[in-house]
Design an enzyme around this catalytic site. Structure first.
Site, PDB file in Angstrom:
ATOM      1  N   GLU A   1      59.088 -32.839  83.619  1.00  0.00           N
ATOM      2  CA  GLU A   1      58.715 -34.030  82.834  1.00  0.00           C
ATOM      3  C   GLU A   1      59.741 -34.459  82.172  1.00  0.00           C
ATOM      4  O   GLU A   1      60.213 -33.872  80.957  1.00  0.00           O
ATOM      5  CB  GLU A   1      57.672 -33.453  81.675  1.00  0.00           C
ATOM      6  CG  GLU A   1      56.472 -32.715  82.563  1.00  0.00           C
ATOM      7  CD  GLU A   1      55.135 -32.763  81.542  1.00  0.00           C
ATOM      8  OE1 GLU A   1      54.188 -33.345  81.956  1.00  0.00           O
ATOM      9  OE2 GLU A   1      55.268 -32.392  80.142  1.00  0.00           O
TER      10      GLU A   1
ATOM     11  N   GLU B   1      56.884 -31.846  73.612  1.00  0.00           N
ATOM     12  CA  GLU B   1      56.349 -32.144  72.455  1.00  0.00           C
ATOM     13  C   GLU B   1      56.365 -30.812  71.483  1.00  0.00           C
ATOM     14  O   GLU B   1      56.828 -30.635  70.462  1.00  0.00           O
ATOM     15  CB  GLU B   1      54.868 -32.503  72.557  1.00  0.00           C
ATOM     16  CG  GLU B   1      54.880 -34.037  73.053  1.00  0.00           C
ATOM     17  CD  GLU B   1      53.784 -34.569  73.831  1.00  0.00           C
ATOM     18  OE1 GLU B   1      52.867 -33.750  73.517  1.00  0.00           O
ATOM     19  OE2 GLU B   1      53.918 -35.530  74.448  1.00  0.00           O
TER      20      GLU B   1
ATOM     21  N   LYS C   1      46.312 -32.333  75.126  1.00  0.00           N
ATOM     22  CA  LYS C   1      47.282 -32.485  74.022  1.00  0.00           C
ATOM     23  C   LYS C   1      46.273 -32.465  72.651  1.00  0.00           C
ATOM     24  O   LYS C   1      45.361 -31.587  73.009  1.00  0.00           O
ATOM     25  CB  LYS C   1      48.130 -33.815  74.003  1.00  0.00           C
ATOM     26  CG  LYS C   1      48.886 -33.873  75.186  1.00  0.00           C
ATOM     27  CD  LYS C   1      50.049 -34.987  75.168  1.00  0.00           C
ATOM     28  CE  LYS C   1      50.887 -35.063  76.421  1.00  0.00           C
ATOM     29  NZ  LYS C   1      51.867 -35.942  76.458  1.00  0.00           N
TER      30      LYS C   1
HETATM   31  P1  PGA Z   1      51.449 -38.753  80.215  1.00  0.00           P
HETATM   32  O1  PGA Z   1      51.719 -36.945  79.705  1.00  0.00           O
HETATM   33  O2  PGA Z   1      50.859 -38.297  81.437  1.00  0.00           O
HETATM   34  O3  PGA Z   1      50.541 -39.199  79.060  1.00  0.00           O
HETATM   35  O4  PGA Z   1      52.711 -39.250  80.310  1.00  0.00           O
HETATM   36  C1  PGA Z   1      52.174 -36.165  80.535  1.00  0.00           C
HETATM   37  C2  PGA Z   1      52.523 -34.512  79.724  1.00  0.00           C
HETATM   38  O5  PGA Z   1      53.128 -34.776  78.738  1.00  0.00           O
HETATM   39  O6  PGA Z   1      52.136 -33.664  80.199  1.00  0.00           O
END
Ligand code: PGA
Length: 248
Positions: A163, A95, A11
């Site tokens: 997800e 996101e 990210k």
């Molecule tokens: P996380 O994020 O493992 O921090 O929950 C997963 C993602 O958004 O791919």
């Protein structure tokens, strides 16, 4: 059988100092048998790709624009990602859908651009908590899958990540039964649409995967790996998840 993939999504995290984690990770995964991918911010792709050369680690982007070039300030094209050394790109992450208003149609256009440029597209789908509570998880996933993967996609260049939005970065995960239900459903939908070749599409689970829950998640039907956010930032954490997948 789909190949196994452990993918890390950094990210908007990581500057030059974080490159030490890449060196540690390439060393830690030397003996592992699954595919391993890190998707850092665009500023680190080229340097990470150089570091990863000759190791088992692959490097990817976190989004791409549907167009090859042009007046799109701040965007990055699929050709730029391959030029920087990326082999994969995450598309339609929740996101991006929430922060940038990306629709299934946008994600389909990005997927076409990415696969056309030779990148492997990791297309993300998943329900919000309100959608799960309303009992429409499978419908939401079906709609996103159908809308985000364009006709004629080269299946060898496609990975799907399930997800659940409410599981991302929260420490909460669905039950193993809930993960199995969605993954079995996705496999069936993809097979209906694309035929038996869909059995080779890696289906990743993402959302609060960590070393302590990885092995049980990887044992779930039709789970071929994980898309990992927070626990991919440190080589020590991520390599534990990679080991769990290699041993699964
Ligand atoms: P996380 O994020 O493992 O921090 O929950 C997963 C993602 O958004 O791919």
């Amino acid at each position: 059988m789909a190949r196994k993939l452990a993918a890390g999504n950094w990210k908007m995290n990581g500057t030059t100092a974080a490159l030490a984690e890449v060196a540690a990770l390439t060393a830690a995964i030397e003996a592992e048998t699954c595919e391993v991918l890190l998707c850092p911010p665009a500023t680190l792709i080229s340097r990470m790709a150089d570091m990863a050369q000759g190791s088992g680690l692959m490097i990817g982007g976190q989004t791409c624009h549907p167009n090859g070039s042009g007046a799109h300030t701040g965007d990055i094209s699929a050709a730029m990602l391959t030029d920087a050394g990326a082999s994969h790109v995450i598309l339609g992450h929740s996101e991006r859908r929430a922060d940038h208003g990306e629709t299934d149609e946008d994600v389909a256009a990005q997927t076409a651009a990415a696969t056309g440029e030779g990148l492997i597209a990791i297309v993300c789908v998943g329900e919000t908590e309100a959608e799960r509570d309303a009992g429409v998880t499978l419908n939401v996933v079906s709609t996103q899958l159908a809308g985000s993967v364009p006709e004629g996609t080269d299946l060898a260049k496609l990975v799907i990540a399930y997800e659940p939005v409410w599981a991302i970065g929260t420490g909460r995960t669905p039950t193993l039964e809930q993960i199995a239900e969605v993954h079995d459903h996705m496999r069936a939908e993809l097979t209906e649409r694309f035929g038996q070749g869909a059995h080779n599409i890696p289906l990743l689970y993402g959302g609060s995967v960590k070393q302590s829950n990885a092995a049980e998640i990887f044992a779930v039907s039709n789970v071929d790996g994980a898309l990992v956010g927070g626990a991919s930032l440190k080589a020590a954490d991520f390599s534990g998840i990679v080991s769990a997948l290699s041993g699964a």
